[in-house]
Design a protein around this motif. Structure first.
Motif, PDB file in Angstrom:
ATOM      1  N   ASP A 207       0.834  -1.205   0.000  1.00 40.07           N
ATOM      2  CA  ASP A 207       0.000   0.000   0.000  1.00 40.07           C
ATOM      3  C   ASP A 207       0.873   1.261   0.000  1.00 40.07           C
ATOM      4  OD1 ASP A 207      -2.271  -1.559   0.009  1.00 40.07           O
ATOM      5  OD2 ASP A 207      -2.655  -1.331   2.161  1.00 40.07           O
ATOM      6  N   ALA A 208       1.885   1.286   0.863  1.00 37.70           N
ATOM      7  CA  ALA A 208       2.757   2.460   0.953  1.00 37.70           C
ATOM      8  C   ALA A 208       3.560   2.656  -0.324  1.00 37.70           C
ATOM      9  CB  ALA A 208       3.697   2.325   2.152  1.00 37.70           C
ATOM     10  N   GLY A 209       3.867   1.562  -1.012  1.00 35.72           N
ATOM     11  CA  GLY A 209       4.700   1.652  -2.201  1.00 35.72           C
ATOM     12  C   GLY A 209       3.958   1.977  -3.475  1.00 35.72           C
ATOM     13  N   ALA A 210       2.638   1.851  -3.461  1.00 35.93           N
ATOM     14  CA  ALA A 210       1.858   2.064  -4.684  1.00 35.93           C
ATOM     15  C   ALA A 210       2.131   3.424  -5.337  1.00 35.93           C
ATOM     16  CB  ALA A 210       0.368   1.881  -4.394  1.00 35.93           C
ATOM     17  N   PRO A 211       2.168   4.539  -4.571  1.00 33.94           N
ATOM     18  CA  PRO A 211       2.444   5.831  -5.210  1.00 33.94           C
ATOM     19  C   PRO A 211       3.847   5.933  -5.801  1.00 33.94           C
ATOM     20  CG  PRO A 211       1.460   6.127  -3.027  1.00 33.94           C
ATOM     21  CD  PRO A 211       1.856   4.693  -3.143  1.00 33.94           C
ATOM     22  N   HIS A 212       4.746   5.040  -5.375  1.00 32.33           N
ATOM     23  CA  HIS A 212       6.133   5.055  -5.852  1.00 32.33           C
ATOM     24  C   HIS A 212       6.369   4.070  -7.005  1.00 32.33           C
ATOM     25  CE1 HIS A 212       7.541   7.511  -2.436  1.00 32.33           C
ATOM     26  NE2 HIS A 212       6.682   6.807  -1.714  1.00 32.33           N
ATOM     27  N   GLY A 213       5.310   3.385  -7.428  1.00 29.69           N
ATOM     28  CA  GLY A 213       5.458   2.428  -8.525  1.00 29.69           C
ATOM     29  C   GLY A 213       5.926   1.058  -8.092  1.00 29.69           C
ATOM     30  N   LEU A 214       5.790   0.718  -6.808  1.00 31.30           N
ATOM     31  CA  LEU A 214       6.229  -0.580  -6.296  1.00 31.30           C
ATOM     32  C   LEU A 214       5.489  -1.729  -6.972  1.00 31.30           C
ATOM     33  CD1 LEU A 214       7.866  -2.129  -4.010  1.00 31.30           C
ATOM     34  CD2 LEU A 214       5.749  -1.987  -2.667  1.00 31.30           C
ATOM     35  N   LEU A 215       6.238  -2.775  -7.330  1.00 35.22           N
ATOM     36  CA  LEU A 215       5.656  -4.004  -7.861  1.00 35.22           C
ATOM     37  C   LEU A 215       6.123  -5.195  -7.028  1.00 35.22           C
ATOM     38  CD1 LEU A 215       6.051  -3.894 -11.773  1.00 35.22           C
ATOM     39  CD2 LEU A 215       3.933  -3.690 -10.440  1.00 35.22           C
ATOM     40  N   PRO A 216       5.307  -6.262  -6.953  1.00 40.37           N
ATOM     41  CA  PRO A 216       5.814  -7.528  -6.408  1.00 40.37           C
ATOM     42  C   PRO A 216       6.723  -8.164  -7.447  1.00 40.37           C
ATOM     43  CG  PRO A 216       3.595  -7.844  -7.228  1.00 40.37           C
ATOM     44  CD  PRO A 216       3.893  -6.373  -7.385  1.00 40.37           C
ATOM     45  N   ILE A 217       7.773  -8.841  -6.992  1.00 37.98           N
ATOM     46  CA  ILE A 217       8.795  -9.367  -7.898  1.00 37.98           C
ATOM     47  C   ILE A 217       8.930 -10.877  -7.712  1.00 37.98           C
ATOM     48  CG2 ILE A 217      11.165  -9.145  -8.713  1.00 37.98           C
ATOM     49  CD1 ILE A 217       9.534  -6.543  -8.919  1.00 37.98           C
ATOM     50  N   GLY A 218       8.952 -11.599  -8.823  1.00 36.51           N
ATOM     51  CA  GLY A 218       9.060 -13.052  -8.776  1.00 36.51           C
ATOM     52  C   GLY A 218      10.478 -13.557  -8.922  1.00 36.51           C
ATOM     53  N   LEU A 219      10.611 -14.892  -8.913  1.00 37.40           N
ATOM     54  CA  LEU A 219      11.928 -15.533  -8.937  1.00 37.40           C
ATOM     55  C   LEU A 219      12.703 -15.242 -10.221  1.00 37.40           C
ATOM     56  CD1 LEU A 219      11.146 -19.092  -7.519  1.00 37.40           C
ATOM     57  CD2 LEU A 219      12.383 -17.250  -6.361  1.00 37.40           C
ATOM     58  N   ALA A 220      12.016 -15.124 -11.348  1.00 41.20           N
ATOM     59  CA  ALA A 220      12.717 -14.909 -12.617  1.00 41.20           C
ATOM     60  C   ALA A 220      13.467 -13.581 -12.604  1.00 41.20           C
ATOM     61  CB  ALA A 220      11.732 -14.964 -13.779  1.00 41.20           C
ATOM     62  N   ALA A 221      12.785 -12.514 -12.197  1.00 42.10           N
ATOM     63  CA  ALA A 221      13.448 -11.210 -12.138  1.00 42.10           C
ATOM     64  C   ALA A 221      14.480 -11.167 -11.011  1.00 42.10           C
ATOM     65  CB  ALA A 221      12.415 -10.102 -11.945  1.00 42.10           C
ATOM     66  N   ARG A 222      14.230 -11.870  -9.942  1.00 40.01           N
ATOM     67  CA  ARG A 222      15.236 -11.937  -8.864  1.00 40.01           C
ATOM     68  C   ARG A 222      16.545 -12.508  -9.409  1.00 40.01           C
ATOM     69  NH1 ARG A 222      16.373 -12.168  -3.450  1.00 40.01           N
ATOM     70  NH2 ARG A 222      17.400 -14.030  -2.634  1.00 40.01           N
ATOM     71  N   ASP A 223      16.443 -13.516 -10.291  1.00 39.14           N
ATOM     72  CA  ASP A 223      17.645 -14.121 -10.845  1.00 39.14           C
ATOM     73  C   ASP A 223      18.353 -13.167 -11.809  1.00 39.14           C
ATOM     74  OD1 ASP A 223      19.448 -16.302 -11.016  1.00 39.14           O
ATOM     75  OD2 ASP A 223      18.537 -16.953 -12.891  1.00 39.14           O
ATOM     76  N   SER A 224      17.603 -12.505 -12.675  1.00 32.41           N
ATOM     77  CA  SER A 224      18.253 -11.586 -13.617  1.00 32.41           C
ATOM     78  C   SER A 224      18.843 -10.378 -12.908  1.00 32.41           C
ATOM     79  CB  SER A 224      17.265 -11.145 -14.703  1.00 32.41           C
ATOM     80  OG  SER A 224      16.142 -10.474 -14.167  1.00 32.41           O
ATOM     81  N   LEU A 225      18.224  -9.945 -11.823  1.00 33.10           N
ATOM     82  CA  LEU A 225      18.742  -8.799 -11.066  1.00 33.10           C
ATOM     83  C   LEU A 225      20.069  -9.128 -10.389  1.00 33.10           C
ATOM     84  CD1 LEU A 225      15.341  -7.631  -9.602  1.00 33.10           C
ATOM     85  CD2 LEU A 225      16.857  -6.164 -10.942  1.00 33.10           C
ATOM     86  N   ARG A 226      20.195 -10.332  -9.843  1.00 30.00           N
ATOM     87  CA  ARG A 226      21.460 -10.693  -9.196  1.00 30.00           C
ATOM     88  C   ARG A 226      22.520 -11.042 -10.233  1.00 30.00           C
ATOM     89  NH1 ARG A 226      24.047 -15.674 -10.387  1.00 30.00           N
ATOM     90  NH2 ARG A 226      22.401 -16.973 -11.218  1.00 30.00           N
ATOM     91  N   PHE A 227      22.062 -11.487 -11.432  1.00 30.36           N
ATOM     92  CA  PHE A 227      22.982 -11.898 -12.485  1.00 30.36           C
ATOM     93  C   PHE A 227      23.737 -10.707 -13.077  1.00 30.36           C
ATOM     94  CE2 PHE A 227      23.228 -12.397 -17.200  1.00 30.36           C
ATOM     95  CZ  PHE A 227      24.263 -13.313 -17.254  1.00 30.36           C
ATOM     96  N   GLU A 228      23.065  -9.592 -13.309  1.00 33.18           N
ATOM     97  CA  GLU A 228      23.716  -8.453 -13.954  1.00 33.18           C
ATOM     98  C   GLU A 228      24.896  -7.910 -13.153  1.00 33.18           C
ATOM     99  OE1 GLU A 228      20.353  -6.537 -16.874  1.00 33.18           O
ATOM    100  OE2 GLU A 228      20.543  -5.728 -14.848  1.00 33.18           O
ATOM    101  N   PRO A 229      24.825  -7.780 -11.833  1.00 34.01           N
ATOM    102  CA  PRO A 229      26.018  -7.384 -11.068  1.00 34.01           C
ATOM    103  C   PRO A 229      26.946  -8.556 -10.764  1.00 34.01           C
ATOM    104  CG  PRO A 229      24.104  -7.412  -9.631  1.00 34.01           C
ATOM    105  CD  PRO A 229      23.599  -7.702 -11.013  1.00 34.01           C
ATOM    106  N   CYS A 230      26.614  -9.745 -11.311  1.00 37.39           N
ATOM    107  CA  CYS A 230      27.453 -10.944 -11.184  1.00 37.39           C
ATOM    108  C   CYS A 230      27.576 -11.443  -9.754  1.00 37.39           C
ATOM    109  CB  CYS A 230      28.838 -10.701 -11.810  1.00 37.39           C
ATOM    110  SG  CYS A 230      28.782 -10.344 -13.576  1.00 37.39           S
ATOM    111  N   PHE A 231      26.471 -11.385  -9.005  1.00 35.94           N
ATOM    112  CA  PHE A 231      26.447 -11.991  -7.681  1.00 35.94           C
ATOM    113  C   PHE A 231      26.271 -13.504  -7.851  1.00 35.94           C
ATOM    114  CE2 PHE A 231      24.362  -7.864  -6.007  1.00 35.94           C
ATOM    115  CZ  PHE A 231      25.608  -7.259  -5.923  1.00 35.94           C
ATOM    116  N   PRO A 232      27.059 -14.318  -7.142  1.00 37.92           N
ATOM    117  CA  PRO A 232      26.982 -15.769  -7.337  1.00 37.92           C
ATOM    118  C   PRO A 232      25.732 -16.386  -6.728  1.00 37.92           C
ATOM    119  CG  PRO A 232      28.482 -15.247  -5.537  1.00 37.92           C
ATOM    120  CD  PRO A 232      28.082 -13.937  -6.152  1.00 37.92           C
ATOM    121  N   LEU A 233      25.295 -17.484  -7.326  1.00 39.64           N
ATOM    122  CA  LEU A 233      24.165 -18.237  -6.815  1.00 39.64           C
ATOM    123  C   LEU A 233      24.634 -19.648  -6.504  1.00 39.64           C
ATOM    124  CD1 LEU A 233      21.094 -18.405  -6.267  1.00 39.64           C
ATOM    125  CD2 LEU A 233      20.815 -19.148  -8.642  1.00 39.64           C
TER     126      LEU A 233
END
Length: 359
Positions: A207-233
């Protein structure tokens, strides 16, 4: 939060024994970019939390972690690894140094194994190892708008909270450990609070994040987000078959601190050099690199892809791969075997995305 994810249109999949949203109707690319540009909320309760405390907490953690725990300051968060005697990785961890205890976050698939590992090695130490995962819920709020969103729900002065620090405060009136940490390459926070308040906290942040454009994020985007800065999994860039030195995580290995599990093997790798190195690859010919695909030079297999995908921020098809050290120099041309055809790629300097937030 299962019902919340379903109501939001989350496509649920099994992961490490949990049913989790892999994506929402907006799609992984939009979720990824929203975290880079605004904010995203991640349900990461599948990860494990272990509390270590007692008179011998420091020498015990010095024994089982590669990092120099004696240097850990109260109110700070640190990255460290647990290794087997041969240097292979048991797991990678985040350790939050609280005034009266160490709060250790581990990977979901390794939660039970890590707890058994720590419990086995506490013999001879005056220390308590307590897995609090069932009682603790974990959310991550990540992105450049994360501070503004959380500040409206938390009495702490978050603007003065540096990167990789931790406080105990309240969020929406719920007692919460707040770490300024995350695994997306963006500024943000990880929240730990009583599991029975999960719906309240999730709804309040959404609710608080709605005015800021907050979205819920799934596993697929979580993986691509950590991949771009090359954080290991774990299970891809690091595993029981790979040591931290060849994974490029030597900065998290304090060989000078004295004995710890795996030290002699890691010292050997440091002195003799690793036969393979983790490198970045950029596709120069059509094709999507995937985990397990062979890296070749001519007719010779010289490595293997650990993670590969389209990187939305970089707008390119990229991969992380272990290759023989002689082929690890940026600019080296290699091939990736994709569906029985060799596709051209070039070794690229890591990371693919460099965070812009203040550290």
């Amino acid at each position: 939060l299962y019902d919340r994810h379903v109501a939001l249109g989350g496509r649920m999949v099994e992961f490490a024994g949990w049913m989790l949203p892999v994506q929402y109707p907006t799609g992984p690319t939009e979720e990824h970019l929203r975290v880079r540009e605004a904010a995203g909320l991640f349900d990461i309760d599948h990860m494990g939390q272990i509390v270590v405390h007692g008179a011998d907490a420091v020498p015990f953690l010095q024994h089982v972690l590669t990092a120099d725990v004696s240097s850990f300051e109260v109110g700070r968060a640190y990255y460290g690894l647990m290794c087997y005697d041969d240097g292979g990785v048991v797991d990678d961890t985040f350790v939050y140094r609280l005034p009266d205890r160490y709060f250790v976050v581990v990977n979901a698939a390794n939660n039970a194994k890590d707890t058994r590992w720590l419990d086995y090695h506490r013999a001879g130490f005056d220390v308590t190892v307590e897995n609090v995962s069932d009682a603790t819920y974990m959310l991550a709020l990540q992105g450049p708008k994360a501070e503004a969103i959380l500040s409206s729900l938390c009495p702490a002065e978050l603007s003065t909270m540096p990167y990789h620090t931790v406080i105990e405060t309240e969020v929406l009136g719920v007692p919460t450990i707040v770490g300024r940490t995350g695994y997306t390459g963006e500024d943000g926070f990880e929240l730990f609070f009583p599991a029975e308040r999960a719906v309240d906290v999730w709804d309040g942040i959404m609710d608080a994040g709605a005015p800021h454009g907050l979205l819920p994020i799934g596993l697929a985007a979580r993986d691509s987000l950590r991949f771009e800065p090359c954080f290991p999994l774990y299970g891809q860039e690091i595993s029981a078959m790979v040591d931290p030195i060849e994974a490029g995580l030597g900065w998290a290995v304090a060989l000078s601190k004295g004995p710890f599990i795996g030290r002699e093997a890691l010292l050997k790798t440091r002195l003799e050099g690793a036969p393979n190195r983790l490198v970045g690859l950029r596709m120069t010919q059509g094709g999507v690199p995937r985990h397990g695909y062979e890296v070749v030079v001519g007719d010779v297999v010289v490595g293997e892809v650990t993670t590969g995908m389209y990187a939305p921020t970089a707008e390119a098809f990229l991969a992380l791969a272990y290759v023989a050290t002689e082929y690890s120099t940026p600019g080296t041309e290699v091939g990736i075997m994709i569906r029985d055809r060799v596709r051209s790629a070039v070794v690229e300097k890591k990371p693919f995305y460099r965070p812009t937030y203040r550290r």
